[in-house]
Design an enzyme around this catalytic site. Structure first.
Site, PDB file in Angstrom:
ATOM      1  N   PHE A 132       0.874  -1.151  -0.047  1.00 18.71           N
ATOM      2  CA  PHE A 132      -0.051  -0.012   0.071  1.00 18.71           C
ATOM      3  C   PHE A 132       0.880   1.227  -0.007  1.00 18.71           C
ATOM      4  N   PRO A 137       8.359  10.571   0.217  1.00 15.22           N
ATOM      5  CA  PRO A 137       9.753  10.985   1.037  1.00 15.22           C
ATOM      6  C   PRO A 137       9.055  12.406   1.631  1.00 15.22           C
ATOM      7  N   ARG A 272      13.978 -15.286  39.231  1.00 15.75           N
ATOM      8  CA  ARG A 272      15.041 -14.563  39.529  1.00 15.75           C
ATOM      9  C   ARG A 272      15.209 -14.237  40.856  1.00 15.75           C
ATOM     10  N   GLN A 283       8.503  -4.756  46.303  1.00 17.95           N
ATOM     11  CA  GLN A 283       7.434  -3.637  46.067  1.00 17.95           C
ATOM     12  C   GLN A 283       7.696  -3.169  44.561  1.00 17.95           C
ATOM     13  N   GLU A 367       0.929   4.014  10.316  1.00 26.04           N
ATOM     14  CA  GLU A 367      -0.508   4.235  10.520  1.00 26.04           C
ATOM     15  C   GLU A 367      -0.907   5.528  11.276  1.00 26.04           C
TER      16      GLU A 367
HETATM   17  P1  TGC Z   1      -8.823  16.280   6.072  1.00 28.73           P
HETATM   18  O1  TGC Z   1      -9.128  17.458   5.263  1.00 28.73           O
HETATM   19  O2  TGC Z   1      -9.062  16.121   7.571  1.00 28.73           O
HETATM   20  O3  TGC Z   1      -9.562  15.048   5.365  1.00 28.73           O
HETATM   21  C1  TGC Z   1      -9.910  14.582   3.973  1.00 28.73           C
HETATM   22  C2  TGC Z   1     -11.011  13.842   3.767  1.00 28.73           C
HETATM   23  O4  TGC Z   1     -10.806  12.670   4.290  1.00 28.73           O
HETATM   24  C3  TGC Z   1     -11.992  12.552   5.381  1.00 28.73           C
HETATM   25  N1  TGC Z   1     -11.438  11.684   6.612  1.00 28.73           N
HETATM   26  C4  TGC Z   1     -11.436  10.386   6.810  1.00 28.73           C
HETATM   27  N2  TGC Z   1     -12.252   9.615   5.920  1.00 28.73           N
HETATM   28  C5  TGC Z   1     -12.271   8.367   6.376  1.00 28.73           C
HETATM   29  N3  TGC Z   1     -11.583   7.945   7.592  1.00 28.73           N
HETATM   30  C6  TGC Z   1     -10.695   8.856   8.022  1.00 28.73           C
HETATM   31  N4  TGC Z   1      -9.953   8.385   9.169  1.00 28.73           N
HETATM   32  C7  TGC Z   1     -10.673  10.205   7.861  1.00 28.73           C
HETATM   33  N5  TGC Z   1     -10.121  11.272   8.138  1.00 28.73           N
HETATM   34  C8  TGC Z   1     -10.469  12.242   7.343  1.00 28.73           C
HETATM   35  C9  TGC Z   1     -12.315  13.971   5.787  1.00 28.73           C
HETATM   36  O5  TGC Z   1     -13.750  13.866   6.317  1.00 28.73           O
HETATM   37  C10 TGC Z   1     -12.360  14.784   4.283  1.00 28.73           C
HETATM   38  O6  TGC Z   1     -13.291  14.184   3.524  1.00 28.73           O
HETATM   39  P2  TGC Z   1     -14.083  14.994   2.269  1.00 28.73           P
HETATM   40  O7  TGC Z   1     -15.136  14.702   1.888  1.00 28.73           O
HETATM   41  O8  TGC Z   1     -14.188  16.501   3.321  1.00 28.73           O
HETATM   42  O9  TGC Z   1     -12.900  15.418   1.399  1.00 28.73           O
HETATM   43  O10 TGC Z   1      -7.138  15.752   5.681  1.00 28.73           O
HETATM   44  P3  TGC Z   1      -5.941  16.307   6.216  1.00 28.73           P
HETATM   45  O11 TGC Z   1      -5.286  16.607   4.923  1.00 28.73           O
HETATM   46  O12 TGC Z   1      -6.033  17.662   6.921  1.00 28.73           O
HETATM   47  O13 TGC Z   1      -5.460  15.218   7.213  1.00 28.73           O
HETATM   48  C11 TGC Z   1      -5.920  15.089   8.039  1.00 28.73           C
HETATM   49  C12 TGC Z   1      -4.774  13.823   8.685  1.00 28.73           C
HETATM   50  C13 TGC Z   1      -3.623  14.452   9.477  1.00 28.73           C
HETATM   51  C14 TGC Z   1      -5.599  13.350  10.031  1.00 28.73           C
HETATM   52  C15 TGC Z   1      -4.776  12.617   8.003  1.00 28.73           C
HETATM   53  O14 TGC Z   1      -4.273  12.863   6.841  1.00 28.73           O
HETATM   54  C16 TGC Z   1      -3.683  11.579   8.745  1.00 28.73           C
HETATM   55  O15 TGC Z   1      -4.372  10.517   9.181  1.00 28.73           O
HETATM   56  N6  TGC Z   1      -2.532  11.593   8.649  1.00 28.73           N
HETATM   57  C17 TGC Z   1      -1.584  10.277   9.031  1.00 28.73           C
HETATM   58  C18 TGC Z   1      -0.991   9.622   7.815  1.00 28.73           C
HETATM   59  C19 TGC Z   1      -1.004   8.110   8.063  1.00 28.73           C
HETATM   60  O16 TGC Z   1      -1.675   7.618   8.787  1.00 28.73           O
HETATM   61  N7  TGC Z   1      -0.341   7.535   7.237  1.00 28.73           N
HETATM   62  C20 TGC Z   1      -0.305   5.855   7.171  1.00 28.73           C
HETATM   63  C21 TGC Z   1       0.539   5.569   5.961  1.00 28.73           C
HETATM   64  S1  TGC Z   1       0.001   3.845   5.802  1.00 28.73           S
HETATM   65  C22 TGC Z   1       0.777   3.159   6.923  1.00 28.73           C
HETATM   66  O17 TGC Z   1       1.615   3.675   7.887  1.00 28.73           O
HETATM   67  C23 TGC Z   1       0.952   1.352   6.746  1.00 28.73           C
HETATM   68  S2  TGC Z   1       2.055   0.723   8.041  1.00 28.73           S
HETATM   69  C24 TGC Z   1       1.401  -0.727   7.644  1.00 28.73           C
HETATM   70  C25 TGC Z   1       1.897  -1.858   8.507  1.00 28.73           C
HETATM   71  O18 TGC Z   1       2.895  -2.272   8.199  1.00 28.73           O
HETATM   72  O19 TGC Z   1       1.202  -2.560   9.354  1.00 28.73           O
HETATM   73  P1  FAD Z   2       6.336  13.129   9.602  1.00 28.42           P
HETATM   74  O1  FAD Z   2       5.106  13.415   9.400  1.00 28.42           O
HETATM   75  O2  FAD Z   2       7.573  13.986   8.936  1.00 28.42           O
HETATM   76  O3  FAD Z   2       6.553  13.393  11.316  1.00 28.42           O
HETATM   77  C1  FAD Z   2       7.612  13.595  12.032  1.00 28.42           C
HETATM   78  C2  FAD Z   2       7.286  14.079  13.561  1.00 28.42           C
HETATM   79  O4  FAD Z   2       6.146  15.277  13.401  1.00 28.42           O
HETATM   80  C3  FAD Z   2       6.318  13.111  14.038  1.00 28.42           C
HETATM   81  O5  FAD Z   2       6.695  13.016  15.426  1.00 28.42           O
HETATM   82  C4  FAD Z   2       5.098  13.758  13.955  1.00 28.42           C
HETATM   83  O6  FAD Z   2       3.999  13.181  15.000  1.00 28.42           O
HETATM   84  C5  FAD Z   2       5.229  15.139  14.225  1.00 28.42           C
HETATM   85  N1  FAD Z   2       4.280  16.107  13.258  1.00 28.42           N
HETATM   86  C6  FAD Z   2       3.835  15.765  11.893  1.00 28.42           C
HETATM   87  N2  FAD Z   2       2.923  16.804  11.590  1.00 28.42           N
HETATM   88  C7  FAD Z   2       2.481  17.297  12.726  1.00 28.42           C
HETATM   89  C8  FAD Z   2       1.746  18.281  13.366  1.00 28.42           C
HETATM   90  N3  FAD Z   2       0.699  18.464  12.273  1.00 28.42           N
HETATM   91  N4  FAD Z   2       1.476  18.772  14.539  1.00 28.42           N
HETATM   92  C9  FAD Z   2       2.107  18.191  15.562  1.00 28.42           C
HETATM   93  N5  FAD Z   2       3.265  17.366  15.269  1.00 28.42           N
HETATM   94  C10 FAD Z   2       3.370  16.791  13.827  1.00 28.42           C
HETATM   95  N6  FAD Z   2       3.403   4.267   4.660  1.00 28.42           N
HETATM   96  C11 FAD Z   2       2.724   3.645   3.751  1.00 28.42           C
HETATM   97  O7  FAD Z   2       2.133   4.505   2.937  1.00 28.42           O
HETATM   98  N7  FAD Z   2       2.544   2.339   3.544  1.00 28.42           N
HETATM   99  C12 FAD Z   2       3.226   1.428   4.404  1.00 28.42           C
HETATM  100  O8  FAD Z   2       3.223   0.138   3.996  1.00 28.42           O
HETATM  101  C13 FAD Z   2       4.085   1.903   5.195  1.00 28.42           C
HETATM  102  N8  FAD Z   2       4.747   1.103   6.098  1.00 28.42           N
HETATM  103  C14 FAD Z   2       5.663   1.518   7.072  1.00 28.42           C
HETATM  104  C15 FAD Z   2       6.539   0.578   7.595  1.00 28.42           C
HETATM  105  C16 FAD Z   2       7.677   1.222   8.543  1.00 28.42           C
HETATM  106  C17 FAD Z   2       8.642   0.115   9.316  1.00 28.42           C
HETATM  107  C18 FAD Z   2       7.268   2.562   8.842  1.00 28.42           C
HETATM  108  C19 FAD Z   2       8.288   3.250   9.748  1.00 28.42           C
HETATM  109  C20 FAD Z   2       6.441   3.516   8.011  1.00 28.42           C
HETATM  110  C21 FAD Z   2       5.644   3.103   7.395  1.00 28.42           C
HETATM  111  N9  FAD Z   2       4.837   3.802   6.416  1.00 28.42           N
HETATM  112  C22 FAD Z   2       3.989   3.170   5.653  1.00 28.42           C
HETATM  113  C23 FAD Z   2       5.071   5.101   6.687  1.00 28.42           C
HETATM  114  C24 FAD Z   2       4.397   5.783   7.934  1.00 28.42           C
HETATM  115  O9  FAD Z   2       3.029   5.692   7.821  1.00 28.42           O
HETATM  116  C25 FAD Z   2       4.753   7.270   8.164  1.00 28.42           C
HETATM  117  O10 FAD Z   2       6.075   7.327   8.758  1.00 28.42           O
HETATM  118  C26 FAD Z   2       4.033   7.985   9.242  1.00 28.42           C
HETATM  119  O11 FAD Z   2       2.895   8.229   8.566  1.00 28.42           O
HETATM  120  C27 FAD Z   2       4.744   9.452   9.643  1.00 28.42           C
HETATM  121  O12 FAD Z   2       5.113   9.987   8.562  1.00 28.42           O
HETATM  122  P2  FAD Z   2       6.820  10.330   8.724  1.00 28.42           P
HETATM  123  O13 FAD Z   2       7.644   9.356   8.987  1.00 28.42           O
HETATM  124  O14 FAD Z   2       6.977  11.246   7.319  1.00 28.42           O
HETATM  125  O15 FAD Z   2       6.817  11.571   9.676  1.00 28.42           O
END
Ligand code: TGC
Ligand code: FAD
Length: 388
Positions: A132, A137, A272, A283, A367
């Protein structure tokens, strides 16, 4: 000592089917994961052979309907599977999270019938591995700023850009890739291994999730057939909906890692001896253990209730964020406390704690980071977004 602490008797809330699923995944983790996982992590190698086995035990897309190769199970069953897998290793749970929630879920939710029939059964069996691509970057917490884009060329889409930190990317047969179209709308595409201009180099030298493979996705003028676009996903909410499912699974999964650390620390503290007594009799050590079981119990109850809400289609993204944030933090703290209880032994691969602890440093970041989930809760309770 019970293998899995259940202080508030959550067992009574589970169906027989859910308990049978738990036993079968637990048995598989004991047989296939525990014996090999320390070496895999020490060697920084993804045990790829487990993918097929995970397909066989039904760990991929458990809630996807049987018609598409899933098991048609409920959300609590999905959570239980994640807990058992992560008791083995967060990297193994990661592989299952990505395949289920980030690859099968978007194809099932946003895909055409042809796409579902083409990919889902082969993903469920582990014949195909998926990944996914959302993070880039320069765009992690802020995926809406993504630069990866597609250009409509009539017969096909021309894809350019790159993704980073992608679990499973170097071994994946397909990638769900999120990119902006000519109108700046986020769209999802199924990109297949072997498409010209598409590469997925591995990210090396990780100190965390060493038994999971991570890499990039690089797109250099990749011609993606039009039938590979997910027709029903438009806008950032497409990928964010997938994250809801994966974050939910993580809120259950990390309980497994926490329990493995707690069990190890409890057993060690009873055996241990220092100053002529088991260290469990002091404690200070009892405080650590008592707080750990309290936090595990709270996390179990939160995950269970979230599961019932999810089964009723009532779980909100903010509730999921709260559970992901709380439970990962809980697990990481327990890993740190447990490691201290083991003293020097805690840093060795003879015990699982240090591996869990290092893994959880990724889980608290991916996530959605710990801070981002706090801001999601902040937005929910105040109505004010503090992201910008
Ligand atoms: P924002 O303007 O708030 O939202 C854009 C549109 O999305 C809707 N929305 C959601 N819908 C469903 N579920 C959610 N959780 C939603 N959050 C927001 C929102 O209502 C809006 O809809 P519409 O109709 O108005 O267009 O978006 P923003 O650009 O301000 O960003 C909000 C933020 C920071 C919360 C969001 O982008 C976020 O969650 N950032 C974190 C990024 C993240 O989690 N990345 C993960 C990458 S994948 C990964 O890490 C896989 S690791 C897997 C593994 O190895 O297990
Ligand atoms: P940044 O967004 O640069 O954040 C750096 C720091 O700044 C963090 O502490 C954050 O909390 C803070 N920060 C950022 N914005 C704000 C704000 N607005 N206010 C306050 N603090 C803030 N992604 C995928 O798409 N698919 C995958 O399969 C996937 N797998 C992963 C596997 C591993 C092992 C790792 C480590 C990451 C993976 N990711 C994946 C990416 C992951 O989702 C991102 O690393 C994560 O969303 C954070 O992004 P970043 O590392 O660029 O940190």
């Amino acid at each position: 000592m019970k293998l899995f602490p259940d202080y508030f008797i959550i067992d009574d809330l589970l169906s027989n089917e859910q308990k049978i699923i738990r036993e079968s995944i637990r048995e598989w983790v004991n047989r296939s994961v525990i014996p090999i996982i320390d070496k895999a992590a020490q060697d920084h190698v993804f045990p790829k052979h487990l993918i097929r086995e995970m397909g066989e035990i039904g760990a991929f897309g458990p809630y996807i309907p049987e018609k598409y190769g899933g098991a048609g199970l409920d959300q609590i069953s999905y959570g239980i599977i994640m807990t058992e897998l992560e008791r083995g290793d967060s990297g193994i749970r990661s592989a299952a999270s990505v395949q289920s929630s980030l690859v099968m879920y978007p194809i099932y939710t946003f895909g055409s019938e042809d796409q579902k029939m083409k990919y889902l059964p082969r993903l469920a069996s582990g014949e195909l591995i998926g990944c996914f691509g959302l993070t880039e970057p320069n765009h992690g917490s802020d995926p809406g700023g993504m630069l990866t884009h597609i250009e409509d060329k009539g017969d096909y889409f021309l894809l350019n850009g790159s993704k980073m930190w992608i679990t499973n990317s170097p071994v994946a047969d397909i990638a769900i890739v999120w990119a902006k179209d000519d109108n700046n709308v986020v769209r999802g595409l199924i990109v297949e291994k072997g498409m010209k201009g598409f590469t997925a180099p591995e990210t090396l030298k990780k100190w965390s999730l060493r038994a999971s493979i991570t890499g990039e996705l690089v797109f250099d003028n990749v011609e993606v057939p039009k039938e590979n676009i997910l027709p029903n996903a438009q806008g950032l909410k497409g990928p964010l909906k997938c994250l809801n499912s994966a974050r939910y699974g993580i809120s259950w999964g990390v309980i497994g890692a926490a329990v493995d650390c707690y069990n190890t620390a409890l057993k060690y503290s009873l055996e241990r001896k220092q100053f002529g007594k088991p260290i469990a009799s002091f404690q200070l050590q009892q405080k650590k253990l008592a707080e750990m079981i309290t936090e595990i119990t709270k996390a179990q109850l939160m995950a269970w209730r979230l599961g019932t809400l999810k089964n009723d289609d009532k779980a909100t993204p903010s509730q999921i964020s709260m559970a992901k944030r709380n439970n990962v933090d809980m697990a990481l703290n327990i890993a740190r406390q447990s490691r201290q209880i083991l003293g020097a032994m805690g840093i060795t691969g003879d015990f699982p704690i240090m591996r869990h602890m290092m893994n959880l440093e990724s889980v608290i970041t991916y996530e959605g980071t710990h801070d981002i989930h706090l801001l999601i809760t902040g937005l929910d309770i105040t109505g004010i977004a503090a992201f910008e």
